[in-house]
Design an enzyme around this catalytic site. Structure first.
Site, PDB file in Angstrom:
ATOM      1  N   HIS A 139     -18.533  25.322  -1.627  1.00  0.00           N
ATOM      2  CA  HIS A 139     -19.316  26.286  -2.572  1.00  0.00           C
ATOM      3  C   HIS A 139     -18.296  27.544  -1.689  1.00  0.00           C
ATOM      4  CE1 HIS A 139     -22.868  23.951  -2.864  1.00  0.00           C
ATOM      5  NE2 HIS A 139     -23.032  23.870  -4.328  1.00  0.00           N
ATOM      6  N   ASP A 142     -20.028  28.448   0.883  1.00  0.00           N
ATOM      7  CA  ASP A 142     -20.390  27.974   2.191  1.00  0.00           C
ATOM      8  C   ASP A 142     -19.560  28.247   3.343  1.00  0.00           C
ATOM      9  OD1 ASP A 142     -22.017  26.310   0.429  1.00  0.00           O
ATOM     10  OD2 ASP A 142     -20.711  24.856   0.002  1.00  0.00           O
ATOM     11  N   GLU A 174     -20.690  18.529 -13.941  1.00  0.00           N
ATOM     12  CA  GLU A 174     -22.222  17.551 -12.772  1.00  0.00           C
ATOM     13  C   GLU A 174     -24.299  17.898 -14.041  1.00  0.00           C
ATOM     14  OE1 GLU A 174     -22.686  18.309  -8.275  1.00  0.00           O
ATOM     15  OE2 GLU A 174     -24.347  17.621  -9.061  1.00  0.00           O
ATOM     16  N   GLU A 228     -24.376  12.544 -10.611  1.00  0.00           N
ATOM     17  CA  GLU A 228     -24.747  12.516  -9.165  1.00  0.00           C
ATOM     18  C   GLU A 228     -25.508  11.160  -9.602  1.00  0.00           C
ATOM     19  OE1 GLU A 228     -25.602  15.413  -6.336  1.00  0.00           O
ATOM     20  OE2 GLU A 228     -27.498  15.033  -5.934  1.00  0.00           O
TER      21      GLU A 228
HETATM   22  C1  NOJ Z   1     -25.461  22.389  -4.829  1.00  0.00           C
HETATM   23  C2  NOJ Z   1     -26.052  20.560  -5.702  1.00  0.00           C
HETATM   24  O1  NOJ Z   1     -27.627  20.552  -4.820  1.00  0.00           O
HETATM   25  C3  NOJ Z   1     -25.204  19.677  -6.318  1.00  0.00           C
HETATM   26  O2  NOJ Z   1     -25.850  18.759  -6.520  1.00  0.00           O
HETATM   27  C4  NOJ Z   1     -24.026  19.869  -6.367  1.00  0.00           C
HETATM   28  O3  NOJ Z   1     -23.000  19.082  -6.130  1.00  0.00           O
HETATM   29  C5  NOJ Z   1     -23.875  21.184  -5.743  1.00  0.00           C
HETATM   30  N1  NOJ Z   1     -24.355  22.328  -5.213  1.00  0.00           N
HETATM   31  C6  NOJ Z   1     -22.324  22.052  -6.293  1.00  0.00           C
HETATM   32  O4  NOJ Z   1     -22.542  22.382  -6.911  1.00  0.00           O
HETATM   33 MG    MG Z   2     -24.339  16.755  -6.602  1.00  0.00          MG
END
Ligand code: NOJ
Ligand code: MG
Length: 393
Positions: free
Chosen positions: A57, A60, A184, A222
Site C-alpha cells: 500500500h 506501507d 478484490e 482472497e
Molecule cells: C488489506 C486487506 O486485509 C487485504 O485483504 C487487501 O488485499 C489489502 N489491504 C490490499 O488493499
Molecule cells: Mg487481500
C-alpha cells in the site's frame, strides 16, 4: 520423508504484501505483540528468502504526507534492495481505509471532496507503483460499504465506484503504464456490508466499465474473503479463471463465516487449499501468487519468517500433490469411468439452428433408465484422493 526441497524459486511468482510481514499482531481487542518490522527490512527479508515479488500500500512504504525529497530517498532505498536481492515489485495499492477521512467510504463517500481526495491519492500511488515496476494495481474497497442502509443507495454507490475506476483506467492508459487493475472482493469487515462482496459481483461490475477499460481490469480474489462469504474458493477462482479475469491470487486460509482471520495458506483447510493449487496447475495459471496473511499474534519476529517460508512450502507441496493426483492410475481410471457418457448425444446443441431444434425436440428419453444406468463412484474417488493427500498412495 520427501527428498524434494520445495524451495521457492522466482518462476513460482510468489509474492507477499509488505503489510503481511510488518504486521505486529495488533487486533481490535489487543495491542501489538511484536515490534513492527520496518518496511525496508520486510522487503529485504522477503528477497533474501527467494520470494519473487512484494506488493505494497502506498503508506506501507511512503508515510502519509512524506515530502518529495523523502519520497525520492525511499524510492532509491527500495530500488537498492530490489537490485541486491532480485525481488521485484509486482503490485501496488492504495490505503483508502486507515485514515478517519475514509470512515464512510473513499470512492463511494457522499462527499465529493473525499471522493476527489481518494482518486488523487490513488493516482499518486499508481505513479509510485509504476516507477517501481508494478504490473498490477489492487483495489480492495475496505471502507466501500455501509452499516446503515438508510444512509446510502447501493446504485449510487456502485455508480460512484465506476466513475472512479473509469477515470483511473484512463489515467493508466494515458500514461502508457504497463499495468492491470484488480478488484478484490470481500463480503464485510471492516464495514457491516461491502459493495463488492464476491467474485461474481466484481466480474459483473467490470463489464459495466467503459469499453476500453474492461480488458485491463480483473480480480484478485482472497481465500479468506471467499470463505467469510461461505463460498467455495475452488469455484470462485474457477469462475474468474474461466472469464479470463484471474490476474492475481490472494492466498491465505480461514475458518468459514467468521471475522477475517488471514491464516497461513493451508493451515485451516488443507483439502480446499489443495483444490486451489490443483486448479492453478491444471489450467497453467501464470499470474501473481501473492500470500495475504499474517503470522499468529503469539509469534515473535523469527516466527514471522517461519510464517513466510511455510506459506510457500505448503503451496509447493500441494503442487506436488496435484501432479501426483494427475499421475495416479486408480484415480484417472475411475475419473474416466465417471466422466464418460453417451457420446452420441454430444454436439446436439452446440450450434443453434431450426434443424437442431427439430432433432432435439423429437428425441425420446428414458430418464429412469438414464438415472440408474451408470455408477458414479464418488465415495471411492474421494477416498483415493484423500489417500494421495495423506501420503499413503
Ligand atoms: C488489506 C486487506 O486485509 C487485504 O485483504 C487487501 O488485499 C489489502 N489491504 C490490499 O488493499
Ligand atoms: Mg487481500
Amino acid at each position: 520423508m520427501s527428498m524434494m526441497s520445495f524451495a521457492p524459486s522466482h518462476s513460482d511468482k510468489f509474492a507477499f504484501g509488505v503489510w503481511c510481514v510488518t504486521n505486529a499482531g495488533r487486533d481490535p481487542f489487543g495491542d501489538a505483540t511484536r515490534k513492527p518490522m520496518p518496511a525496508m527490512q520486510a522487503i529485504r527479508g522477503l528477497g533474501e528468502r527467494n520470494v519473487w515479488g512484494f506488493e505494497f500500500h502506498d503508506n506501507d512504504v511512503f508515510p502519509l504526507g512524506a515530502s518529495a525529497a523523502q519520497v525520492r530517498k525511499i524510492v532509491r532505498d527500495v530500488r537498492a534492495i530490489m537490485a541486491d536481492t532480485g525481488i521485484c515489485c509486482c503490485s501496488g495499492t492504495t490505503n483508502l481505509f486507515f485514515h478517519p477521512v475514509f470512515k464512510d467510504g473513499a470512492f463511494t463517500s457522499h462527499d465529493p471532496q473525499i471522493r476527489a481526495y481518494a482518486v488523487h491519492k490513488v493516482m499518486h500511488a499508481i505513479d509510485l507503483a509504476a516507477e517501481l515496476g508494478a504490473q498490477n494495481f489492487l483495489f480492495w474497497g475496505g471502507r466501500e460499504g455501509a452499516e446503515v442502509d438508510a444512509a446510502k443507495d447501493p446504485i449510487e454507490a456502485i455508480r460512484r465506484f465506476r466513475e472512479a475506476m473509469n477515470f483511473l483506467c484512463a489515467y493508466v492508459r494515458q500514461n502508457k503504464y504497463k499495468m492491470t487493475f484488480t478488484i478484490e472482493p470481500k463480503p464485510n469487515e471492516p464495514r457491516g456490508d461491502l459493495y463488492m462482496p464476491s467474485v461474481g459481483n466484481a466480474l459483473a461490475f467490470i463489464e459495466t466499465l467503459d469499453p476500453p477499460n474492461r480488458a485491463m481490469v480483473g480480480v484478485n480474489p482472497e481465500v479468506a474473503h471467499i470463505k467469510m462469504a461461505g463460498l467455495n474458493p475452488y469455484h470462485e477462482y474457477g469462475q474468474a479463471l474461466e472469464a479470463g479475469k484471474l490476474f492475481e491470487l490472494h492466498l491465505n486460509d480461514q475458518k468459514p463465516v467468521r471475522y477475517d482471520q488471514d491464516l497461513t495458506f493451508g493451515s485451516a483447510s488443507l483439502k480446499e487449499s489443495f483444490f486451489i493449487v490443483k486448479l492453478m496447475v491444471d489450467h497453467k495459471f501464470a499470474g501473481i501468487k501473492a500470500f495475504d496473511a499474517h503470522a499468529y499474534r503469539s509469534e515473535d519476529i523469527d516466527g514471522v519468517w517461519d510464517f513466510v517460508e511455510r506459506n510457500m512450502r505448503t503451496y509447493k507441496i500441494l503442487e506436488e500433490k496435484a501432479y501426483e493426483a494427475r499421475a495416479n492410475r486408480d484415480l484417472s481410471a475411475l475419473l474416466e469411468e465417471i466422466q464418460a457418457g453417451n457420446k452420441a448425444y454430444e454436439k446436439l446443441f452446440t450450434k443453434y439452428s431450426p434443424a437442431a431444434v427439430r432433432k432435439l425436440k423429437a428425441l425420446k428419453f428414458d430418464p429412469d433408465k438414464m438415472a440408474t444406468g451408470r455408477r458414479l463412484a464418488y465415495e471411492k474417488l474421494d477416498q483415493i484422493l484423500t489417500e494421495i493427500l495423506l501420503g499413503i498412495r
